[in-house]
Design a protein around this motif. Sequence first.
Motif, PDB file in Angstrom:
ATOM      1  N   ARG A  46      35.377  32.193  32.509  1.00  0.00           N
ATOM      2  CA  ARG A  46      36.463  31.813  33.698  1.00  0.00           C
ATOM      3  C   ARG A  46      37.230  32.639  34.017  1.00  0.00           C
ATOM      4  O   ARG A  46      37.007  33.703  34.459  1.00  0.00           O
ATOM      5  CB  ARG A  46      36.898  30.293  33.120  1.00  0.00           C
ATOM      6  CG  ARG A  46      35.956  28.984  32.884  1.00  0.00           C
ATOM      7  CD  ARG A  46      36.620  28.009  32.545  1.00  0.00           C
ATOM      8  NE  ARG A  46      35.729  26.787  32.264  1.00  0.00           N
ATOM      9  CZ  ARG A  46      35.080  25.945  33.199  1.00  0.00           C
ATOM     10  NH1 ARG A  46      35.784  25.963  34.506  1.00  0.00           N
ATOM     11  NH2 ARG A  46      34.468  25.009  32.880  1.00  0.00           N
ATOM     12  N   ASP A  47      38.597  32.415  33.876  1.00  0.00           N
ATOM     13  CA  ASP A  47      39.678  33.175  34.508  1.00  0.00           C
ATOM     14  C   ASP A  47      39.701  34.614  33.636  1.00  0.00           C
ATOM     15  O   ASP A  47      40.077  35.760  34.085  1.00  0.00           O
ATOM     16  CB  ASP A  47      41.023  32.616  34.300  1.00  0.00           C
ATOM     17  CG  ASP A  47      41.136  31.271  35.330  1.00  0.00           C
ATOM     18  OD1 ASP A  47      40.362  31.337  36.262  1.00  0.00           O
ATOM     19  OD2 ASP A  47      41.858  30.723  35.209  1.00  0.00           O
ATOM     20  N   LEU A  48      39.302  34.407  32.292  1.00  0.00           N
ATOM     21  CA  LEU A  48      39.692  35.728  31.458  1.00  0.00           C
ATOM     22  C   LEU A  48      38.439  36.523  31.833  1.00  0.00           C
ATOM     23  O   LEU A  48      38.649  37.845  31.834  1.00  0.00           O
ATOM     24  CB  LEU A  48      39.302  35.324  30.096  1.00  0.00           C
ATOM     25  CG  LEU A  48      39.418  36.462  28.947  1.00  0.00           C
ATOM     26  CD1 LEU A  48      40.650  37.317  29.055  1.00  0.00           C
ATOM     27  CD2 LEU A  48      39.188  35.893  27.577  1.00  0.00           C
ATOM     28  N   GLY A  49      37.236  36.207  32.135  1.00  0.00           N
ATOM     29  CA  GLY A  49      36.108  36.998  32.582  1.00  0.00           C
ATOM     30  C   GLY A  49      36.565  37.513  34.047  1.00  0.00           C
ATOM     31  O   GLY A  49      35.997  38.804  34.041  1.00  0.00           O
ATOM     32  N   TRP A  50      37.094  36.973  34.762  1.00  0.00           N
ATOM     33  CA  TRP A  50      37.259  37.411  36.099  1.00  0.00           C
ATOM     34  C   TRP A  50      38.591  38.827  35.771  1.00  0.00           C
ATOM     35  O   TRP A  50      38.754  39.605  36.752  1.00  0.00           O
ATOM     36  CB  TRP A  50      37.936  36.433  36.863  1.00  0.00           C
ATOM     37  CG  TRP A  50      38.240  37.151  38.459  1.00  0.00           C
ATOM     38  CD1 TRP A  50      39.466  36.912  38.872  1.00  0.00           C
ATOM     39  CD2 TRP A  50      37.321  37.674  39.341  1.00  0.00           C
ATOM     40  NE1 TRP A  50      39.388  37.651  40.087  1.00  0.00           N
ATOM     41  CE2 TRP A  50      37.957  37.722  40.483  1.00  0.00           C
ATOM     42  CE3 TRP A  50      35.696  37.757  39.176  1.00  0.00           C
ATOM     43  CZ2 TRP A  50      37.308  38.763  41.623  1.00  0.00           C
ATOM     44  CZ3 TRP A  50      35.154  38.437  40.284  1.00  0.00           C
ATOM     45  CH2 TRP A  50      36.042  38.666  41.619  1.00  0.00           C
ATOM     46  N   LEU A  51      39.494  38.616  34.767  1.00  0.00           N
ATOM     47  CA  LEU A  51      40.490  39.373  34.632  1.00  0.00           C
ATOM     48  C   LEU A  51      39.947  40.598  34.194  1.00  0.00           C
ATOM     49  O   LEU A  51      40.211  41.931  34.473  1.00  0.00           O
ATOM     50  CB  LEU A  51      41.258  38.850  33.305  1.00  0.00           C
ATOM     51  CG  LEU A  51      42.327  39.739  32.928  1.00  0.00           C
ATOM     52  CD1 LEU A  51      43.610  40.248  33.991  1.00  0.00           C
ATOM     53  CD2 LEU A  51      43.186  39.378  31.913  1.00  0.00           C
ATOM     54  N   PHE A  52      38.635  40.716  33.210  1.00  0.00           N
ATOM     55  CA  PHE A  52      37.883  42.003  32.870  1.00  0.00           C
ATOM     56  C   PHE A  52      37.374  42.597  34.124  1.00  0.00           C
ATOM     57  O   PHE A  52      37.435  43.959  34.502  1.00  0.00           O
ATOM     58  CB  PHE A  52      37.023  41.557  32.024  1.00  0.00           C
ATOM     59  CG  PHE A  52      37.249  41.408  30.634  1.00  0.00           C
ATOM     60  CD1 PHE A  52      37.980  42.310  29.812  1.00  0.00           C
ATOM     61  CD2 PHE A  52      36.953  40.161  29.932  1.00  0.00           C
ATOM     62  CE1 PHE A  52      38.658  42.033  28.473  1.00  0.00           C
ATOM     63  CE2 PHE A  52      37.662  39.926  28.655  1.00  0.00           C
ATOM     64  CZ  PHE A  52      38.177  40.813  27.901  1.00  0.00           C
ATOM     65  N   VAL A  53      36.851  41.707  35.372  1.00  0.00           N
ATOM     66  CA  VAL A  53      36.396  42.248  36.382  1.00  0.00           C
ATOM     67  C   VAL A  53      37.565  43.066  37.256  1.00  0.00           C
ATOM     68  O   VAL A  53      37.321  44.032  37.875  1.00  0.00           O
ATOM     69  CB  VAL A  53      35.705  41.365  37.279  1.00  0.00           C
ATOM     70  CG1 VAL A  53      35.137  41.992  38.439  1.00  0.00           C
ATOM     71  CG2 VAL A  53      34.564  40.930  36.516  1.00  0.00           C
ATOM     72  N   LEU A  54      38.595  42.287  37.268  1.00  0.00           N
ATOM     73  CA  LEU A  54      39.915  42.962  38.125  1.00  0.00           C
ATOM     74  C   LEU A  54      40.176  44.307  37.381  1.00  0.00           C
ATOM     75  O   LEU A  54      40.484  45.391  38.105  1.00  0.00           O
ATOM     76  CB  LEU A  54      40.947  41.864  37.932  1.00  0.00           C
ATOM     77  CG  LEU A  54      40.672  40.715  38.980  1.00  0.00           C
ATOM     78  CD1 LEU A  54      42.195  39.879  38.619  1.00  0.00           C
ATOM     79  CD2 LEU A  54      40.591  41.245  40.393  1.00  0.00           C
ATOM     80  N   ILE A  55      40.223  44.349  36.262  1.00  0.00           N
ATOM     81  CA  ILE A  55      40.603  45.515  35.380  1.00  0.00           C
ATOM     82  C   ILE A  55      39.508  46.737  35.805  1.00  0.00           C
ATOM     83  O   ILE A  55      40.049  47.700  36.230  1.00  0.00           O
ATOM     84  CB  ILE A  55      40.949  45.481  33.821  1.00  0.00           C
ATOM     85  CG1 ILE A  55      41.894  44.405  33.573  1.00  0.00           C
ATOM     86  CG2 ILE A  55      40.822  46.778  33.138  1.00  0.00           C
ATOM     87  CD1 ILE A  55      41.958  43.952  32.060  1.00  0.00           C
ATOM     88  N   TYR A  56      38.310  46.372  35.577  1.00  0.00           N
ATOM     89  CA  TYR A  56      37.434  47.474  36.065  1.00  0.00           C
ATOM     90  C   TYR A  56      37.458  47.848  37.461  1.00  0.00           C
ATOM     91  O   TYR A  56      37.368  49.193  37.575  1.00  0.00           O
ATOM     92  CB  TYR A  56      36.064  47.165  35.612  1.00  0.00           C
ATOM     93  CG  TYR A  56      34.825  47.777  36.257  1.00  0.00           C
ATOM     94  CD1 TYR A  56      34.522  48.698  35.460  1.00  0.00           C
ATOM     95  CD2 TYR A  56      34.217  47.479  37.563  1.00  0.00           C
ATOM     96  CE1 TYR A  56      33.506  49.533  35.913  1.00  0.00           C
ATOM     97  CE2 TYR A  56      33.209  48.244  37.984  1.00  0.00           C
ATOM     98  CZ  TYR A  56      32.740  49.483  37.297  1.00  0.00           C
ATOM     99  OH  TYR A  56      32.090  50.367  37.684  1.00  0.00           O
TER     100      TYR A  56
END
Length: 251
Positions: A103-113
């Motif tokens: 969920r939100d944590l997975g999207w956070l990793f995408v934003l970082i990348y």
Amino acid sequence: MRKPRRRLSRDRLPFLHLLPNMITILGLCAGLTAIRFVMMGRYEFAASLIIFAALIDGLDGLIARRINATSQMGAELDSLSDFLNFGVAPGILIYQFALTGMRDLGWLFVLIYVICCCLRLARFNVSREEPQGVGRPHFTGVPAPAGALLALVPLFLTAEGVLNLRQMPWLVGPWLALVAWAMISRLPTPSPKAIRIRRDQVAPVLIGMVVVGGLVFTRFWLLMILLSGAYVITLGYALITRKRSGLPDPQ
């Protein structure tokens, strides 16, 4: 009476001079189409399009220099295309492929990348006109195309049947963050300009090219795993060498 020849206007350019930008737009179309196939759930085809964009990346600049058609617009267009092809498209692909369960944590990793990819490209744009330092040419940090391929390693491993990382988002997310760090790091990474082949190495190189060509048509995802692994080894070697030598990070 013969009519005088019309002179070409300075505002007109030969059609050939548009070729570099056409190649850039072709890569951009590949990245956009990759996003479309991600939404359709065809992840392997989307990854193939990103790889295609990575293969032709740099070809536009090479051709532009060969035909003397370099321009500021072409350079900016190439950078914008790279951001979509190697930042946005891989990020969306990996999120849909393996990180939706977080969920939100997975999207956070995408934003970082994606943000780190943007910063990497911005730093490259700023330093593009700076004079080269002494020694072998190298990149500072992992280039965006190489970063995209490293980000797709979980998909490569899953497609080849080595490891089903779709069920292991807690590994995929940190891996994406590690790739993001590698892109904005000050680590000197290999540049094609630094590659020199001696005469006695021509035969092994040709044999290697034949093997690679065979893998392209037989075990494509295995080839991508091997290439990604080889690149990671070179990064590790560069990091160890710099630490042992005590050299300061490049500015």
